[in-house]
Write an enzyme that holds these catalytic residues in place. Structure first.
Site, PDB file in Angstrom:
ATOM      1  N   LYS A 179       8.692   8.613   1.140  1.00 13.44           N
ATOM      2  CA  LYS A 179       8.560   7.310   1.802  1.00 13.44           C
ATOM      3  C   LYS A 179       9.770   7.011   2.678  1.00 13.44           C
ATOM      4  CE  LYS A 179       5.210   5.780  -1.527  1.00 13.44           C
ATOM      5  NZ  LYS A 179       4.916   7.102  -2.114  1.00 13.44           N
ATOM      6  N   ARG A 219      -2.769  14.700   2.825  1.00 12.25           N
ATOM      7  CA  ARG A 219      -3.733  13.604   2.997  1.00 12.25           C
ATOM      8  C   ARG A 219      -2.991  12.371   3.503  1.00 12.25           C
ATOM      9  NH1 ARG A 219      -5.465  11.760  -2.096  1.00 12.25           N
ATOM     10  NH2 ARG A 219      -4.262   9.896  -1.680  1.00 12.25           N
ATOM     11  N   ARG A 262     -11.104   5.255  -1.009  1.00 14.79           N
ATOM     12  CA  ARG A 262     -10.866   4.652  -2.324  1.00 14.79           C
ATOM     13  C   ARG A 262     -11.010   3.137  -2.192  1.00 14.79           C
ATOM     14  NH1 ARG A 262      -5.153   6.889  -3.760  1.00 14.79           N
ATOM     15  NH2 ARG A 262      -5.053   6.638  -1.503  1.00 14.79           N
ATOM     16  N   ASN A 289       0.620  12.096   2.116  1.00 15.98           N
ATOM     17  CA  ASN A 289       0.898  12.867   0.895  1.00 15.98           C
ATOM     18  C   ASN A 289       1.009  14.336   1.255  1.00 15.98           C
ATOM     19  OD1 ASN A 289       0.325  10.699  -1.280  1.00 15.98           O
ATOM     20  ND2 ASN A 289      -1.452  10.598   0.059  1.00 15.98           N
ATOM     21  N   GLU A 302       5.841   8.892  -6.196  1.00 14.27           N
ATOM     22  CA  GLU A 302       4.442   9.178  -5.904  1.00 14.27           C
ATOM     23  C   GLU A 302       3.625   8.925  -7.163  1.00 14.27           C
ATOM     24  OE1 GLU A 302       3.356  10.235  -2.947  1.00 14.27           O
ATOM     25  OE2 GLU A 302       5.389  10.289  -2.138  1.00 14.27           O
ATOM     26  N   GLY A 303       2.339   8.748  -6.978  1.00 16.47           N
ATOM     27  CA  GLY A 303       1.465   8.725  -8.144  1.00 16.47           C
ATOM     28  C   GLY A 303       0.911   7.371  -8.506  1.00 16.47           C
ATOM     29  N   SER A 311      -4.765  14.698  -3.922  1.00 12.23           N
ATOM     30  CA  SER A 311      -5.877  14.912  -4.853  1.00 12.23           C
ATOM     31  C   SER A 311      -7.228  14.510  -4.286  1.00 12.23           C
ATOM     32  CB  SER A 311      -5.604  14.149  -6.137  1.00 12.23           C
ATOM     33  OG  SER A 311      -5.453  12.796  -5.812  1.00 12.23           O
ATOM     34  N   GLU A 352       0.638   5.954   3.780  1.00 12.79           N
ATOM     35  CA  GLU A 352       1.606   7.037   3.551  1.00 12.79           C
ATOM     36  C   GLU A 352       0.935   8.370   3.841  1.00 12.79           C
ATOM     37  OE1 GLU A 352       2.661   8.188  -0.405  1.00 12.79           O
ATOM     38  OE2 GLU A 352       0.658   7.880  -1.190  1.00 12.79           O
ATOM     39  N   LYS A 356       8.908  -0.302  -1.834  1.00 14.53           N
ATOM     40  CA  LYS A 356       8.514   1.000  -2.390  1.00 14.53           C
ATOM     41  C   LYS A 356       9.714   1.866  -2.769  1.00 14.53           C
ATOM     42  CE  LYS A 356       4.241   1.421   0.262  1.00 14.53           C
ATOM     43  NZ  LYS A 356       3.356   2.378   0.952  1.00 14.53           N
TER      44      LYS A 356
HETATM   45  P1  ADP Z   1       1.861   6.235  -4.043  1.00 12.11           P
HETATM   46  O1  ADP Z   1       2.698   7.365  -3.603  1.00 12.11           O
HETATM   47  O2  ADP Z   1       2.205   5.711  -5.369  1.00 12.11           O
HETATM   48  O3  ADP Z   1       0.397   6.545  -3.870  1.00 12.11           O
HETATM   49  P2  ADP Z   1       1.478   4.363  -1.865  1.00 12.11           P
HETATM   50  O4  ADP Z   1       2.422   4.079  -0.783  1.00 12.11           O
HETATM   51  O5  ADP Z   1       0.249   5.103  -1.469  1.00 12.11           O
HETATM   52  O6  ADP Z   1       2.239   5.066  -3.041  1.00 12.11           O
HETATM   53  O7  ADP Z   1       1.056   2.978  -2.520  1.00 12.11           O
HETATM   54  C1  ADP Z   1       0.170   2.886  -3.613  1.00 12.11           C
HETATM   55  C2  ADP Z   1      -0.949   1.907  -3.291  1.00 12.11           C
HETATM   56  O8  ADP Z   1      -0.406   0.617  -2.995  1.00 12.11           O
HETATM   57  C3  ADP Z   1      -1.767   2.284  -2.055  1.00 12.11           C
HETATM   58  O9  ADP Z   1      -2.803   3.184  -2.387  1.00 12.11           O
HETATM   59  C4  ADP Z   1      -2.262   0.935  -1.582  1.00 12.11           C
HETATM   60  O10 ADP Z   1      -3.421   0.545  -2.292  1.00 12.11           O
HETATM   61  C5  ADP Z   1      -1.122  -0.006  -1.951  1.00 12.11           C
HETATM   62  N1  ADP Z   1      -0.221  -0.169  -0.782  1.00 12.11           N
HETATM   63  C6  ADP Z   1       0.803   0.645  -0.437  1.00 12.11           C
HETATM   64  N2  ADP Z   1       1.397   0.210   0.686  1.00 12.11           N
HETATM   65  C7  ADP Z   1       0.740  -0.884   1.074  1.00 12.11           C
HETATM   66  C8  ADP Z   1       0.883  -1.793   2.175  1.00 12.11           C
HETATM   67  N3  ADP Z   1       1.832  -1.627   3.061  1.00 12.11           N
HETATM   68  N4  ADP Z   1       0.007  -2.832   2.259  1.00 12.11           N
HETATM   69  C9  ADP Z   1      -0.958  -3.003   1.335  1.00 12.11           C
HETATM   70  N5  ADP Z   1      -1.150  -2.203   0.265  1.00 12.11           N
HETATM   71  C10 ADP Z   1      -0.307  -1.144   0.132  1.00 12.11           C
HETATM   72 MG    MG Z   2      -0.640   6.789  -2.173  1.00 15.19          MG
END
Ligand code: ADP
Ligand code: MG
Length: 573
Positions: free
Chosen positions: A408, A227, A549, A245, A466-467, A250, A243, A462
């Site tokens: 990442k 996803r 979401r 996944n 994950e999660g 999920s 990102e 970051k």
């Molecule tokens: P995870 O693997 O924990 O899901 P993500 O990279 O998806 O990590 O980041 C978690 C959440 O943080 C995302 O679902 C989003 O809401 C927010 N986020 C992540 N990166 C960004 C970004 N570059 N700008 C704004 N919000 C972000």
């Molecule tokens: Mg994510």
């Protein structure tokens, strides 16, 4: 890591409920979701159950049951018309923000909202749009105990059709990219070599990967259920990737239901809302994921083999997972078993020919809904299980190399100049992928670190996790960067820096625990992709549905399961 009732004054209108048109233009999602039937079209509907379409049959049965319940509840509802089943709680944290939704929620009267809230709560309970209720003790372990509706947005969020198409078109390209990157063991190892030194979790994953490289292990059947998540940057109007996944993507199950919930609400209340249910795109993620899995299972070619779902010992999002298992069973007659990593360590066995047995049963496909976080490996037992499965001939979804390709750090490496060209041939595809990359940097770039210290609100830091709930935002970015600079250790290699994306904010009704909160919110679009390759032959490479979401604009993180966001769908504009 990673999460989705409604009657109207329906009374007689529910006769249309018998639904099911084999000629319906979006047959698949229709089948899955039971209630997309427009009352105006009812005269055109008929129903022909077939053996081929067992799920159709199943859903038909559910619909019949639903219809019966519906009529009885209907009467009840009209008698208890003033009953407040869900409260609307105003929590407008950000005043005066321009809202761009097709529907101006400010103008929706409270009475209508209350009705939709009630209907939505009933619908989600009857259709399995549910999660385990954390306040009930056994709800994460025993199915059927302590269910609560999944958090969801009452109405879909407006999203430009052109950007939705753009995201959908990217799915097969990302599927191919992940596959190609996974084949380059040296690229994965080298890109993650600095991270390995400071991040014990990534280091363990890399150790398993190294062992597979040493064994020259070939994965003939390669299954990816990915996803890719995006936000639409308000200022530049560009779709930017958050990102991709590659493990435990999920909500393929629950996301379909939210789309159907929204359609159903719009069918019933659309006139008053000024909305058209056809503008909520069909979503058959769970059917497509199940199909990809079933095809992989078929290729494994052992009629008695099972699909192993690797699960956490406690899982409140189990119904999303059960949806996939259920479609696999109903539609493809493939059986799943659920085991934790510790159980797999205790019951797993590898035959000399590479066959994986768990509890004496042959496993054709290992589907990970656990194993992506350090907490999933509390002891050596869990790592042994992961290695055992990786060494086996079972199809891994994902394999260790697919898992690593989705980290990442690899996302950041791919964004460097000329790196995509190593993996993709088609120039147009490369341009499309590059266009959706936000700014991504390694912390050894001192210029960007200085900029981030100056303007931390423009960046997200970051770690390789994950999660949800792991990222660093705002002033914490500054503090962490300053600390890392002062310490002068290699710890900076545990992180990447990313441009912060600012999507447009719109007024939303967020439903959680039966309570409706009205707040300003931002949304993140996830596009599912299914990929299956047998040796050199690509059997499947598809965009496979979507997940929206939505979270309150003031929240940084986005996880539904983690309690930050609600499940949503989209309304094309
Ligand atoms: P995870 O693997 O924990 O899901 P993500 O990279 O998806 O990590 O980041 C978690 C959440 O943080 C995302 O679902 C989003 O809401 C927010 N986020 C992540 N990166 C960004 C970004 N570059 N700008 C704004 N919000 C972000
Ligand atoms: Mg994510």
């Amino acid at each position: 890591m990673r999460k989705k009732l409604k009657w109207v004054k329906m009374g007689v209108r529910y006769s249309s409920l018998s639904l099911c048109s084999p000629t319906h233009q979006n047959h698949q999602s229709f089948r899955l979701a039971t209630f997309t039937c427009d009352t105006k079209q009812k005269s055109n509907f008929s129903f022909y159950p077939t053996d081929k379409d067992r799920i159709f049959n199943t859903h038909y049965r559910r619909v019949s049951l639903f219809a019966i319940t519906q009529f009885s509840i209907c009467g009840l509802h009209s008698r208890i018309g003033n009953l407040k089943c869900g409260r609307v709680k105003e929590m407008e944290t950000r005043q005066g923000i321009a809202t761009k939704e097709a529907l101006n929620l400010q103008s929706v009267d409270q009475d209508l909202v209350q009705k939709m809230v009630y209907d939505a709560l009933v619908w989600s309970s009857l259709h399995g749009l549910v999660v385990g209720d954390r306040s009930v003790q056994r709800s994460g372990k025993v199915p059927g105990v302590g269910l609560v509706h999944a958090p969801f947005a009452l109405l879909p969020v407006s999203f430009p059709e052109s950007h939705f198409r753009e995201a959908c078109e990217l799915a097969p390209i990302f599927n191919e990219l992940v596959d190609r990157v996974s084949l380059d063991g040296k690229f994965l190892q080298e890109s993650l070599s600095r991270t390995k030194k400071v991040d014990p979790f990534t280091s363990r994953l890399l150790d398993i990967h190294s062992k597979m490289l040493e064994l020259n292990k070939k994965e003939d059947i390669r299954l990816g259920l990915h996803r890719s998540d995006y936000m639409l940057d308000e200022q530049t109007k560009s779709l930017l990737q958050i990102e991709v996944n590659t493990i435990s993507s999920s909500f393929s199950g629950l996301s379909c239901l939210v789309s159907e919930l929204h359609r159903s609400l719009i069918i019933h209340y659309g006139e008053r809302l000024g909305l058209d249910s056809k503008k909520v795109p069909g979503n058959s993620a769970v059917i497509q994921f199940a199909e990809a899995m079933a095809k992989a299972w078929t290729e494994y070619n052992n009629a008695r083999a099972l699909v192993l779902v690797v699960v956490q010992s406690e899982e409140h999002n189990m119904y999303d997972q059960h949806w996939l298992s259920s479609v696999l069973k109903e539609r493809h007659n493939v059986t799943t078993i659920r085991k934790t990593l510790a159980e797999i360590d205790a019951e797993g066995e590898l035959l000399p020919d590479g066959t994986l047995l768990v509890g004496g049963q042959v496993i054709a496909v290992v589907y990970f809904r656990a194993g992506y976080a350090p907490t999933d490996y509390p002891s050596e037992s869990e790592w042994r299980a992961r290695l055992l499965m990786e060494q086996s001939s079972a199809v891994k979804c994902p394999s260790i190399s697919y898992h690593l390709a989705g980290t990442k750090k690899i996302q950041q490496e791919l964004a460097k100049p000329n790196v995509l060209e190593r993996f993709l041939d088609n120039k147009e595809d490369i341009a499309k992928v590059r266009k959706c990359f936000a700014g991504l940097w390694s912390l050894d770039d001192s210029e960007i670190v200085s900029k981030a210290i100056e303007n931390p609100e423009l960046y997200v830091m970051k770690p390789q996790r994950e999660g949800g709930g792991n990222n660093i935002y705002g002033e914490d970015v500054k503090e962490t960067l300053l600390r890392l600079k002062k310490d002068g250790t290699d710890e900076d290699a545990a992180y990447i820096l990313m441009q912060r994306i600012f999507p447009s904010v719109s007024l939303t009704f967020l439903m959680r625990d039966g309570i409706c909160h009205k707040d300003h919110a931002i949304s993140e679009l996830g596009i599912y992709g299914a990929y299956l390759r047998i040796k050199e032959k690509v059997i499947m490479n598809e965009q496979s549905g979507y997940l929206m979401r939505t979270k309150v604009a003031s929240s940084n993180e986005g996880g539904v399961a983690a309690g930050f966001a609600v499940l949503d769908s989209l309304y094309l504009t």
